[in-house]
Scaffold this active site. Structure first.
Site, PDB file in Angstrom:
ATOM      1  N   SER A  43       0.832  -1.197   0.000  1.00 47.40           N
ATOM      2  CA  SER A  43       0.000   0.000   0.000  1.00 47.40           C
ATOM      3  C   SER A  43       0.873   1.256   0.000  1.00 47.40           C
ATOM      4  O   SER A  43       1.664   1.465  -0.922  1.00 47.40           O
ATOM      5  CB  SER A  43      -0.959  -0.046   1.197  1.00 47.40           C
ATOM      6  OG  SER A  43      -1.900   0.988   1.130  1.00 47.40           O
ATOM      7  N   ASP A  86      -9.065  -4.384  -6.207  1.00 46.59           N
ATOM      8  CA  ASP A  86      -8.481  -3.516  -5.177  1.00 46.59           C
ATOM      9  C   ASP A  86      -8.575  -2.054  -5.603  1.00 46.59           C
ATOM     10  O   ASP A  86      -8.168  -1.672  -6.700  1.00 46.59           O
ATOM     11  CB  ASP A  86      -7.012  -3.919  -4.972  1.00 46.59           C
ATOM     12  CG  ASP A  86      -6.361  -3.175  -3.816  1.00 46.59           C
ATOM     13  OD1 ASP A  86      -6.983  -2.269  -3.244  1.00 46.59           O
ATOM     14  OD2 ASP A  86      -5.211  -3.511  -3.501  1.00 46.59           O
TER      15      ASP A  86
END
Length: 543
Positions: A314, A366
């Site tokens: 991330s 995602d």
């Protein structure tokens, strides 16, 4: 959707938001009416006692009052079902119905008070009847304040869950009994910062399977633009590994939100070296720690033949990619593996430059690898377009969405777009603006094929390196409990992540544990990898 105007004020609730709360109240009122009628019919011959006339009158008036309320609530539910999100015209009578419903609260309160007073006088009647009257007063009180009770219950439940989760996490991340505390082992490696975020060193040991002696530096220091990271030796792969942590704190969120573009001085011959400001600042901080504080020099003095590998998830993935670009001049063999990196990271030239030494891994739908300022603008534009063209009432859309979440199915079964000839019916204001279909404004363009033009402050940015996309194959249980999901891996172009996709797994696909499970299933069956590079090519060295 336009908010309702009551008492001269616009409220943050629309006239089509009352279907479900109205249906819930209607259900309770009908049960209450049936119970009161049953009580009266079964015991009306037992009301000849002293004060029985009062109780009989109370029950009869209560039944009439409940019948009126049931009729009004039924009308509210029916009217709230009419029209569409942006066409509240068929619901124009909703405000009058709400005024009537509010006015009925007064006789309700008066009659409940009288019933309580009569019962308190000690009327000598059948106890079943008296208890039934008491029950009606209690039920009425609960009907007045359902929202307050529900909020208190939810607050209590959430508090207990949070406390239990906090205790469970502290217990799970604590070092195993019998093992030395990491605080007493600082002589073997550098340790910076505390463990306020419960990132105990014991959990790192358990997750990585490494030994104390394998760690060169561990930093729990966490501030805006300053991310926690560690440096360790992976003897099995013969790598010096720099791992950067992803978003876990408010400071990390502020780093994520610093989405302005920043020019980088990398000493490479590229047309434009522009990157996400917050992530760029975080990468610069780690670079200073690694190079100026001699952390990497210390690591390679222990294992000079090892190669440098940088990983992150991330926010940490974006910082790891930029860090690899910054270190490539000094470490030409550096490789970076970015797990679920943000899309809005690198300029076009830096994206192309990173193809040779960075690999990004993205799972399913995602949202983070599709998240950028321009994509958010595009998503807003597409949502407004769908809302303006929607031909279904809100309650049907919500019911269909709940059905899809519980039982799956195809989203194409519920068309929500108006026909071309029906779009002229949309003439009501939307979100305080003139109708999107009657006012041609560049800010509200309905073209869904390209994002809005980016300003110099927010130019188009791209994810790092080459991209491996893990795609789910076949249908699985809606909650992941019926069957294990199967995935296939394929090389993907950045354009495949040019729009934010709305779906039930857009958030869960970003979770690192879900990503690692999907990756493990793919690695266990290499046959699902499509268009994988040959073993002898340079691509094979990258993966």
């Amino acid at each position: 959707m336009p908010g309702m105007v009551l008492f001269g004020r616009r409220w943050a609730i629309a006239s089509d938001d009352l279907v479900f709360p109205g249906s819930f109240e209607l259900f309770l009122r009908v049960l209450w009416w049936i119970g009161s009628l049953t009580l009266y019919l079964l015991h009306r011959r037992k009301l000849g006692c002293a004060g029985g006339v009062l109780l009989s009158t109370y029950l009869i008036v209560l039944l009439l009052l409940l019948a009126i309320i049931i009729g009004v609530v039924s009308a509210i539910v029916y009217v709230s079902m009419k029209g569409t999100i942006c066409n509240p015209g068929p619901r124009k009578s909703m405000s009058k119905l709400l005024y009537i419903r509010l006015a009925l609260f007064l006789p309700e309160m008066v009659w409940a008070s009288l019933g309580a007073a009569w019962v308190a006088q000690g009327i000598q009647c059948d106890r079943t009847v008296v208890n039934g009257i008491i029950a009606t007063v209690i039920v009425r009180t609960q009907t007045w304040y359902p929202a307050t009770s529900q909020q208190a219950l939810l607050f209590s439940i959430s508090s207990r869950i949070t406390l239990a989760a906090s205790r469970s996490r502290r217990k799970r991340l604590a070092p195993p009994q019998g093992s030395p505390s990491y605080r007493s082992r600082t002589a073997e490696y550098d340790l910076v910062g505390g463990d306020q975020l419960n990132c105990h060193f014991g959990s790192i040991l358990q997750t990585t399977g490494l030994q104390y002696r394998d760690f060169i530096h561990v930093s729990f220091h966490d501030k805006v633009y300053e991310l926690p990271f560690l440096v360790a030796l992976d003897h099995r792969k013969e790598c010096v590994v720099v791992a950067v942590r992803g978003t876990m704190s408010l400071q990390d969120i502020l780093t994520d939100l610093s989405a302005e573009s920043e020019t980088l001085d990398l000493g490479v011959d590229l047309q434009d070296c522009v990157a996400h400001k917050g992530i760029s600042q975080a990468a610069k901080y780690i670079y200073r720690r690694l190079v100026h504080d001699g952390i990497l020099s210390q690591a390679f003095s222990v294992a000079p033949e090892y190669r440098l590998v940088i990983v992150g998830h991330s926010l940490g993935a974006g910082a790891a990619a930029l860090l690899a670009i910054m270190l490539r001049g000094s470490y030409p063999q550096v490789r970076a593996y970015a797990f679920s990196p943000p899309r809005g990271l690198l300029s076009k030239s830096l994206y192309e430059y990173s193809q040779d030494f960075i690999v990004s891994l993205i799972l399913g739908k995602d949202v983070i690898p599709r998240l950028s300022v321009s994509n958010m603008e595009d998503l807003k534009k597409r949502i407004l377009r769908v809302i303006a063209h929607c031909n279904k009432p809100k309650y049907k859309i919500l019911l269909h969405g709940c059905w899809y979440e519980l039982f799956g199915g195809s989203t194409s079964n519920c068309a929500t777009e108006l026909d071309g000839g029906s779009q002229g019916a949309l003439t009501q204001p939307l979100l305080g603006e003139q109708s999107l279909l009657t006012r041609s404004s560049p800010a509200y363009s309905f073209s869904s094929d390209s994002p809005l033009d980016s300003s110099p402050k927010y130019p188009p940015l791209y994810p790092p390196g080459r991209i491996i996309h893990l795609e789910e194959e076949g249908a699985t249980g809606r909650f992941g409990c019926c069957s294990a999901a199967q995935y296939r891996a394929r090389w993907a172009h950045e354009s495949a992540f040019g729009k934010i996709l709305i779906g039930p797994k857009m958030l869960t696909d970003h979770m690192p544990d879900i990503l690692m499970k999907a990756l493990a299933s793919v690695v266990a069956d290499r046959g699902v990898c499509l268009s994988c590079p040959s073993q002898g090519g340079s691509d094979a060295d990258m993966v």
